[in-house]
Scaffold this motif. Structure first.
Motif, PDB file in Angstrom:
ATOM      1  N   THR A 146       0.839  -1.127   0.021  1.00  0.00           N
ATOM      2  CA  THR A 146       0.041   0.199   0.259  1.00  0.00           C
ATOM      3  C   THR A 146       0.750   1.232  -0.051  1.00  0.00           C
ATOM      4  N   GLU A 147       2.224   1.099   0.053  1.00  0.00           N
ATOM      5  CA  GLU A 147       2.971   2.318   0.377  1.00  0.00           C
ATOM      6  C   GLU A 147       3.426   2.690  -1.078  1.00  0.00           C
ATOM      7  N   GLY A 148       3.314   2.023  -2.221  1.00  0.00           N
ATOM      8  CA  GLY A 148       3.862   2.548  -3.379  1.00  0.00           C
ATOM      9  C   GLY A 148       5.269   1.653  -3.813  1.00  0.00           C
ATOM     10  N   GLU A 149       5.479   1.645  -5.075  1.00  0.00           N
ATOM     11  CA  GLU A 149       6.432   0.647  -5.409  1.00  0.00           C
ATOM     12  C   GLU A 149       7.831   1.757  -5.497  1.00  0.00           C
ATOM     13  N   ASP A 150       7.534   3.103  -5.334  1.00  0.00           N
ATOM     14  CA  ASP A 150       9.106   3.818  -5.407  1.00  0.00           C
ATOM     15  C   ASP A 150       9.706   4.161  -4.100  1.00  0.00           C
ATOM     16  N   LYS A 151       9.258   3.333  -3.084  1.00  0.00           N
ATOM     17  CA  LYS A 151       9.891   3.667  -1.635  1.00  0.00           C
ATOM     18  C   LYS A 151      11.559   3.318  -1.811  1.00  0.00           C
ATOM     19  N   PRO A 152      11.771   2.302  -2.514  1.00  0.00           N
ATOM     20  CA  PRO A 152      13.313   2.018  -2.347  1.00  0.00           C
ATOM     21  C   PRO A 152      14.064   3.147  -3.052  1.00  0.00           C
ATOM     22  N   LEU A 153      13.660   3.859  -4.155  1.00  0.00           N
ATOM     23  CA  LEU A 153      14.230   4.770  -4.885  1.00  0.00           C
ATOM     24  C   LEU A 153      14.267   6.277  -3.841  1.00  0.00           C
ATOM     25  N   LYS A 154      12.873   6.264  -3.111  1.00  0.00           N
ATOM     26  CA  LYS A 154      13.246   7.690  -2.459  1.00  0.00           C
ATOM     27  C   LYS A 154      13.940   7.225  -1.106  1.00  0.00           C
ATOM     28  N   TYR A 155      13.861   6.197  -0.533  1.00  0.00           N
ATOM     29  CA  TYR A 155      14.558   5.888   0.824  1.00  0.00           C
ATOM     30  C   TYR A 155      15.634   4.818   0.508  1.00  0.00           C
ATOM     31  N   PRO A 156      16.757   5.248  -0.336  1.00  0.00           N
ATOM     32  CA  PRO A 156      17.656   4.076  -0.470  1.00  0.00           C
ATOM     33  C   PRO A 156      18.613   3.760   0.542  1.00  0.00           C
ATOM     34  N   ALA A 173      -2.411  -6.847  -2.549  1.00  0.00           N
ATOM     35  CA  ALA A 173      -1.686  -6.264  -3.813  1.00  0.00           C
ATOM     36  C   ALA A 173      -2.448  -5.865  -5.099  1.00  0.00           C
ATOM     37  N   ALA A 174      -3.508  -6.836  -5.186  1.00  0.00           N
ATOM     38  CA  ALA A 174      -4.527  -6.632  -6.352  1.00  0.00           C
ATOM     39  C   ALA A 174      -5.364  -5.371  -6.106  1.00  0.00           C
ATOM     40  N   ALA A 175      -5.769  -5.142  -4.872  1.00  0.00           N
ATOM     41  CA  ALA A 175      -6.800  -4.140  -4.668  1.00  0.00           C
ATOM     42  C   ALA A 175      -6.242  -2.704  -4.906  1.00  0.00           C
ATOM     43  N   VAL A 176      -4.719  -2.553  -4.446  1.00  0.00           N
ATOM     44  CA  VAL A 176      -4.141  -1.453  -4.676  1.00  0.00           C
ATOM     45  C   VAL A 176      -3.465  -1.293  -6.050  1.00  0.00           C
ATOM     46  N   GLU A 177      -3.530  -2.382  -6.830  1.00  0.00           N
ATOM     47  CA  GLU A 177      -2.859  -2.491  -8.020  1.00  0.00           C
ATOM     48  C   GLU A 177      -1.366  -2.472  -7.965  1.00  0.00           C
ATOM     49  N   PHE A 178      -0.915  -3.217  -7.249  1.00  0.00           N
ATOM     50  CA  PHE A 178       0.643  -3.046  -6.757  1.00  0.00           C
ATOM     51  C   PHE A 178       1.273  -3.920  -7.961  1.00  0.00           C
ATOM     52  N   ASP A 179       2.457  -3.169  -8.336  1.00  0.00           N
ATOM     53  CA  ASP A 179       3.335  -3.537  -9.485  1.00  0.00           C
ATOM     54  C   ASP A 179       4.553  -4.291  -9.016  1.00  0.00           C
ATOM     55  N   MET A 180       4.384  -5.629  -8.887  1.00  0.00           N
ATOM     56  CA  MET A 180       5.360  -6.496  -8.279  1.00  0.00           C
ATOM     57  C   MET A 180       6.861  -6.238  -9.122  1.00  0.00           C
ATOM     58  N   ALA A 181       6.641  -6.143 -10.548  1.00  0.00           N
ATOM     59  CA  ALA A 181       7.866  -5.836 -11.361  1.00  0.00           C
ATOM     60  C   ALA A 181       8.708  -4.762 -11.135  1.00  0.00           C
ATOM     61  N   THR A 182       8.021  -3.490 -10.944  1.00  0.00           N
ATOM     62  CA  THR A 182       8.532  -2.232 -10.877  1.00  0.00           C
ATOM     63  C   THR A 182       8.904  -2.237  -9.317  1.00  0.00           C
ATOM     64  N   ALA A 183       8.517  -2.817  -8.316  1.00  0.00           N
ATOM     65  CA  ALA A 183       8.907  -2.753  -7.239  1.00  0.00           C
ATOM     66  C   ALA A 183      10.225  -3.559  -7.074  1.00  0.00           C
TER      67      ALA A 183
END
Ligand SMILES: Nc1nc2c(ncn2[C@@H]2O[C@H](COP(=O)(O)OP(=O)(O)OP(=O)(O)O)[C@@H](O)[C@H]2O)c(=O)[nH]1
Ligand SMILES: [Mg+2]
Length: 221
Positions: A146-156, A173-183
Motif C-alpha cells: 500500500t506504500e507504493g513501488e517507489d519507496k526503495p528509490l526515495k529511501y535508498p 496487492a490486487a486491490a491497490v494494483e501493486f506492480d511487483m515488477a516495478t517494485a
C-alpha cells in the motif's frame, strides 16, 4: 569553532559510540549462539503483525524473544507477548530510532544463552534507523504493497542498511494494483542482488518460505 562544525562532530561521536556498542553486542550474540534479526519499515508497514506470526510459529521449535521500539505506548509489546515469548518494549520518547545502547539496556536480565532467536522491531521510520547498527546479524526492511513501488528509490539508505527486503500485505496487492515488477526493479536498482520475500501476515501467503529462510540462516549462525 562554528556551531555547525560542532554539531557535525557531536553527531559523528554519537555514531562512533553506537558502532562500538553494536560491535560488542554482536560479539555477545555470537558467543551466546543467538541469531538476532531486526525489522525496519515505515510506520504501519506490518512489522508487529509479521513478528506476531514469526514468534507464534517458531516458538514450538525454538527459544525466541523480542524487543520492540516505539516513541510511545507498550501496545506492540502487548501484541507480541500474546505468543507467550518474552518481550520487552523500549520506549524511545522523542527518538525516531533504536540505538545499540537501548538494546543493551533492554537485554539486562535476559539470558542470551537460553535463546535461539532474538527479534528487534525498530521504531517505524524509513530514515533514522538506517544509521544505527544494533549488533543484529540480519536486518529486514519491510515495505507494504500500500506504500507504493517507489519507496526503495526515495529511501535508498534504509534499503542499503538492510540485508533482505520483505514486501508485506500481499493480500492487498490486487486491490491497490501493486506492480511487483516495478517494485522489484526499484529494490534491485538501489541494492543489486538484494533478496526479496513477499508475505501476508493476514492470509499467510509467503510465510512458509520466510520461515524456511529464517531457520536456514538461524541454524548456520
Ligand atoms: N491486510 C493486511 N493488513 C496487515 C498486514 N500486516 C499488517 N496489517 C495491518 O496493518 C496495520 C499496521 O500493522 P502493524 O503490524 O501494527 O505495523 P507496524 O509496522 O508494526 O507499525 P508501527 O510499529 O506503528 O510502525 C494494522 O492494522 C495491521 O492489522 C497484512 O499482511 N495484511
Ligand atoms: Mg509495530
Amino acid at each position: 569553532m562554528k556551531a555547525q562544525t560542532r554539531l557535525v562532530e557531536v553527531r559523528q561521536n554519537v555514531l562512533k559510540q553506537n558502532d562500538l556498542t553494536a560491535r560488542a553486542l554482536r560479539q555477545r550474540f555470537q558467543e551466546a549462539g543467538v541469531f538476532v534479526a531486526s525489522m525496519v519499515s515505515s510506520p504501519g508497514a506490518g512489522k508487529t503483525a509479521l513478528l506476531e506470526k514469526t514468534l507464534a510459529l517458531l516458538r514450538p521449535r525454538h527459544r525466541v524473544a523480542a524487543l520492540v521500539g516505539d516513541l510511545a505506548t507498550e501496545n506492540d509489546a502487548a501484541r507480541l507477548a500474546r505468543s507467550g515469548a518474552p518481550v520487552r518494549q523500549i520506549v524511545t520518547g522523542t527518538l525516531c530510532h533504536l540505538e545499540a545502547a537501548m538494546v543493551q539496556s533492554a537485554l539486562e536480565g535476559i539470558s542470551l544463552g537460553e535463546l535461539d532467536y532474538l527479534f528487534i522491531e525498530n521504531v517505524g521510520n524509513l530514515v533514522c534507523p538506517a544509521s544505527y547498527d544494533l549488533g543484529e546479524e540480519l536486518r529486514f526492511v519491510l515495505m507494504s504493497v500500500t506504500e507504493g513501488e517507489d519507496k526503495p528509490l526515495k529511501y535508498p539508505t534504509i534499503f542499503n542498511s538492510a540485508d533482505v527486503a520483505v514486501i508485506t500485505k500481499m493480500d492487498l496487492a490486487a486491490a491497490v494494483e501493486f506492480d511487483m515488477a516495478t517494485a522489484t526493479r526499484n529494490i534491485q536498482a538501489v541494492r543489486p542482488g538484494m533478496k526479496t520475500l513477499c508475505v501476508s501476515a493476514k492470509s499467510g501467503e509467503g510465510i512458509d518460505s520466510y520461515l524456511r529462510f529464517l531457520e536456514a540462516r538461524g541454524t548456520v549462525a
